[in-house]
Every structure is written in C-alpha cells, then in structure tokens.
Design an enzyme around this catalytic site. Structure first.
Site, PDB file in Angstrom:
ATOM      1  N   ASP A 199       0.462   4.338 -13.509  1.00 27.84           N
ATOM      2  CA  ASP A 199       0.381   4.594 -12.075  1.00 27.84           C
ATOM      3  C   ASP A 199      -0.669   5.675 -11.793  1.00 27.84           C
ATOM      4  OD1 ASP A 199       1.703   4.090  -9.445  1.00 27.84           O
ATOM      5  OD2 ASP A 199       2.189   6.221  -9.555  1.00 27.84           O
ATOM      6  N   GLU A 257      -3.902   1.681 -13.378  1.00 22.23           N
ATOM      7  CA  GLU A 257      -4.098   1.486 -11.942  1.00 22.23           C
ATOM      8  C   GLU A 257      -5.185   2.483 -11.530  1.00 22.23           C
ATOM      9  OE1 GLU A 257      -1.868   1.761  -7.624  1.00 22.23           O
ATOM     10  OE2 GLU A 257      -1.682   3.337  -9.096  1.00 22.23           O
TER      11      GLU A 257
HETATM   12  C1  NOJ Z   1       0.837   3.360  -6.770  1.00 20.35           C
HETATM   13  C2  NOJ Z   1       2.073   2.538  -6.609  1.00 20.35           C
HETATM   14  O1  NOJ Z   1       1.728   1.182  -6.779  1.00 20.35           O
HETATM   15  C3  NOJ Z   1       2.614   2.834  -5.230  1.00 20.35           C
HETATM   16  O2  NOJ Z   1       3.660   1.952  -4.885  1.00 20.35           O
HETATM   17  C4  NOJ Z   1       3.066   4.273  -5.207  1.00 20.35           C
HETATM   18  O3  NOJ Z   1       3.472   4.607  -3.887  1.00 20.35           O
HETATM   19  C5  NOJ Z   1       1.925   5.215  -5.611  1.00 20.35           C
HETATM   20  N1  NOJ Z   1       1.206   4.759  -6.774  1.00 20.35           N
HETATM   21  C6  NOJ Z   1       2.463   6.590  -5.932  1.00 20.35           C
HETATM   22  O4  NOJ Z   1       3.202   6.560  -7.127  1.00 20.35           O
END
Ligand code: NOJ
Length: 505
Positions: A199, A257
């Site tokens: 993440d 990500e």
């Molecule tokens: C990316 C995640 O996909 C999202 O759902 C989340 O709110 C943010 N990162 C913060 O963790």
C-alpha cells in the site's frame, strides 16, 4: 528456482468485506472467500490479492491496521486464513496479502504508547513535529482533504497523516520501524503467502526537510505529492525486501501500489533487484479515447522495458468508480467496458482485475446517509468517496443479500444486481462473465506489434492473433481469419465500442 509466474499472471482483487459473508453480520469474511475459490479457479485467474483483513477500527476500511499479524475477528481467525491459503494452493491459486507500511491505525499499540508519554520510544516511530506560526508544521495536504497534520493537544505537537487523521504516518527513517516490517513480512511468508501488495509504496519515506510540496501543474488525476514522497531511500529498502522474499522457496513476489503519474518514475521501483511488479494506473486514468490509450500503452512498454520489467494493466480497483461508469455508464458504458476487457486481456504483461469487473457491474449510487467512506466525511461531502465500487458481490438473483449474505449487506445492493449476478450470467453466452471466462482461458501470447488501423481504433497483433478495438471510429473492418471472440455479435465490421480477437494464421 524462479519461475517468474507473475510476469503474465492475472490477479483478482478481493475486497474482503464485500465478497461473501458466512457468519451473518453483513460483512464478507475469510471463510466466505474460501467457499468461493472454485468460482475463481473456474474463472481462470492465477492469483488472488486480499485487501486488509487485519484487526482495524475501520477508519479507512481496514487500511488503518491495529495489528499487522492477526485477523480481525469479524473476518475470521488465523486458522481460517491458513485453511483458505491451503485450499487456494490446492486449486493452483496463489495468494497475495496487503501490507500497509505507510501508516498504522491510531489504535495500534505503537501509537497508543506514543500518545501516552512524550518520552516513550514508540513516539519516534511516528512523525511528531512542533507547529509553525500557530499552525501546522507545513502546508502538506492529506489525500482525504485538509491538512496532513493533526494537533495533539496534550503536547502541542502535530503528527503527520497523509490519509485520515486516524492513520498516523510511520517514520521510516527510524530503523526500528524497518525491522518491525521485516518481521511482518516474515510472519506472512512463513505462513505460506505468495507475496504482497504494498500500500502507498511510493510514500514510506518523507522528505526530511519537510519543504512545501510542489505539485504538477496542471494537477494530475491523483495528487502525486511528488516532492514530499518518492524518496531515494525506498530503493535500498525494497532491495532488502526482495532479498528477504527471495530467501523463501516459490518465487514470492511484490506488487507496489506506486501511485505516480509518471511511468518512468514508476519503473525505478521494478528494476531487476527491486519489486517484481508495480501497478500501472495510467490506463485507468485514461478516458475512452484511442489516442490516449495508445500513448499510455506505448509509454508503459517503453518505461518498463528500459528496466527489464513487465507491464501491468489495471482498469478497476476498490478506490475508483467502476469502468463501465467511467466510460459513460448505461448500455454504452457497459459495451465499452466489454470491449476494454478484450483489450486488457490481450496486452502483454500482468493484469489485475477487481471483483465484480467480470460481471460488468456499474458504480452504485449510494444515498448520502448510507455512505461509509472516510473520503466522503473528511471532504465534508464534496467528494462522494469510494463506496459505489465497494458494494458486495451479487452471486444469486434475489435480494437483499444476493447470495453475498443472509443478513443486511453492509452497503445496500441495488435491485439490478440480480440481473448482473454470477448465477444470472453463468452459461449465458452473451454475458460479460462468459466473455471474461473465455478471454481468460485464451489469453493472447507472443510478440506485440501495432498494426495500421483508422483513427479512433487500436489494432495490434499478439502472435497469430489480431486484437481489434473500435473505440469511436465509424466502423472497423475485421481481417479475414477465424473470429475467436467478440465483445458483441459482429458480421464484417466492428461498431464503435466493440472489440474482437481474430486468428489470422
Ligand atoms: C490505497 C488504498 O487502496 C486505499 O483504499 C487507502 O485508502 C489508501 N491506500 C490509504 O491506505
């Protein structure tokens, strides 16, 4: 031995709380996922990615983790996780879990300790700073709206949160934090997971000068926080993580990500000794526009091949409106989304699908009083938030739970979900689900090469098959050969918003 299984894998994102509920609380759970593994195997995906199922007070639906090495009782137990993993492996499905290293929940023991005593060593795991001129330390903004700094009244200091105030950011320059997360990775690797989705992978280290952010002008689809994050320290960190994962059997892998608009910057994360994959969200940010999509495909290929990495392709996830809705919604949006499915599964590289994408689900318009996403609340309702793509999966044709739950689903499921359910679409040759099943079973292989096509189209070859997408040209003639699949019934030419694969020999 490494198999590099991930190079052309299709990953299926499971939004855990919306997949299948077995304990009657209206929230999905791990046993629910376990009960649907046969569906996923038959769909033809190679791996699943589970969104966070760790103990969490749910300020950001699980992305505020209170304990990285346990299962929230609402979703099951560690024994349920082990059973799910074992069954998935027995069916040939790999399993990735989400690791959320940028921030914790405010209810994590580390943060509680940090608040309990300004001298507590855990305070140094976070980014507490004195204010400036009676306000926060700098003008950094949170992705959810407003300042990225929260005042802690007792000490008069502020702490950083790039997301919700309930998600304090960790200080990755603190080596204790680095060591802790290696333990977290080992915990799940030892249990047998095949890898991690990281993440906010570009965000962990912050610019230590805390200089004001310089944002791209004009602004991009997503705030890149370009100067505040994306720090060079990330790369030695990911090299260490890669070595750690490579120490295990079975080619364990990472997908970052990395939310940066610039694909050349994303490529830095997937150099040979770093992460194997990074999400490429560029196609998702494009409109239904052939020139823009072609430019994205070319830019992605160039950026990734420069570092020897493979491209990834994403059209949906739990943070963005459903693709059929983004492409205009209604019958036309759904036709475009079907055509896009044939594009997606024809491109070389790894593909990430989001649950319900294979059903052609559209964004659900949730009444404001039932919305749950913190994005909606923190923006004072100015941003609708992400609930509309998080509505639970419809498995059967009758509501209110549509086979997702016997209770009230945590978000209301619309009547039309019956028609879009797995049961309604199975064995209907005209359905989006059967289109996905076919395309997944016959993914294209071989070298990629663009072919000539009229403006408003995308035409390319993979091996002996030509993929044709008529985005918005008046018509696109099919070449002679064997029509393998089309997004709708077709004679000699594709109408706008249609696609086909033709074996030309
Ligand atoms: C990316 C995640 O996909 C999202 O759902 C989340 O709110 C943010 N990162 C913060 O963790």
């Amino acid at each position: 031995m490494t198999t590099a299984w991930w190079r052309d894998a299709v990953f299926y994102e499971i939004y855990v709380r919306s997949f299948t509920d077995t304990d009657g609380d209206g929230l999905g759970d791990l046993p629910g996922i376990r009960s649907r593994l046969g569906y996923l195997r038959d769909l033809g995906v190679d791996a699943i990615w589970l969104t966070p199922f760790y103990p969490s007070p749910d300020a950001d639906h699980g992305y505020d983790v209170a304990d990285h090495t346990d299962v929230d009782p609402r979703f099951g137990t560690l024994a349920d996780f082990d059973a799910l993993l074992a069954d998935a492996h027995a069916l040939g499905l790999r399993v990735l879990v989400d690791v959320v290293p940028n921030h914790t929940s405010e209810e994590h023991a580390w943060f509680r300790n940090a608040l309990s005593d300004p001298e507590h060593p855990d305070r140094r795991r976070y980014l507490f700073r004195p204010g400036r001129d009676g306000g926060p330390p700098n003008g950094w903004t949170s992705a959810f709206g407003g300042s990225a700094w929260q005042l802690e009244r007792r000490s008069g200091e502020y702490y950083l949160h790039l997301f919700a105030p309930e998600q304090p950011d960790l200080d990755w320059h603190n080596e204790t934090v680095q060591r802790d997360f290696e333990e977290v990775l080992r915990f799940w690797l030892d249990r047998g997971v095949d890898g991690f989705r990281i993440d906010v992978a570009q965000g962990l280290f912050k610019d230590q000068s805390f200089a004001e952010m310089e944002e791209p002008d004009p602004p991009t689809w997503h705030a890149d926080w370009v100067t505040a994050v994306n720090q060079p320290e990330l790369h030695p960190l990911y090299r260490r993580w890669r070595r750690l994962a490579d120490g295990y059997e079975g080619d364990r892998s990472f997908v970052g990500e990395v939310v940066l608009e610039n694909q050349e910057r994303v490529a830095d994360y997937v150099r040979p000794d770093e992460l194997q994959l990074a999400f490429n969200l560029a196609l998702l940010w494009d409109d239904w526009d052939a020139a823009a999509m072609r430019a994205t495909i070319d830019r992605t290929h160039t950026a990734m091949s420069a570092v020897g990495a493979v491209a990834t392709w994403v059209l949906e996830n739990h943070d963005v409106p459903r693709v059929a809705t983004r492409y205009g919604g209604g019958a036309e949006g759904r036709r475009r989304a079907r055509a896009a499915a044939l594009l997606l599964l024809a491109l070389p590289g790894a593909v990430f699908l989001y649950q319900g994408q294979e059903l052609g689900l559209e964004e659900v318009d949730i009444p404001d009083q039932l919305r749950q996403d913190p994005l909606f609340f923190h923006s004072g309702g100015a941003r609708q938030g992400r609930d509309g793509c998080r509505v639970p999966m419809p498995w059967t044709t009758t509501g209110p739970g549509f086979g997702f739950t016997a209770a009230e689903p945590w978000l209301p499921m619309p009547e039309e979900f019956g028609r879009r359910s797995v049961d309604a679409q199975t064995e209907d040759p005209a359905s989006t689900l059967e289109l996905y099943r076919f395309a997944l079973a016959h993914r294209l292989e071989g070298a990629f090469a663009w072919l000539d096509g009229p403006s408003g189209t995308l035409v390319f070859r993979r091996g002996d098959v030509v993929c044709l997408v008529n985005v918005d040209a008046p018509a696109l003639e099919l070449p002679s050969g064997e029509l393998l699949v089309a997004s709708e019934s077709v004679a000699d030419a594709l109408a706008p918003a249609a696609a086909a694969w033709v074996r030309t020999g």
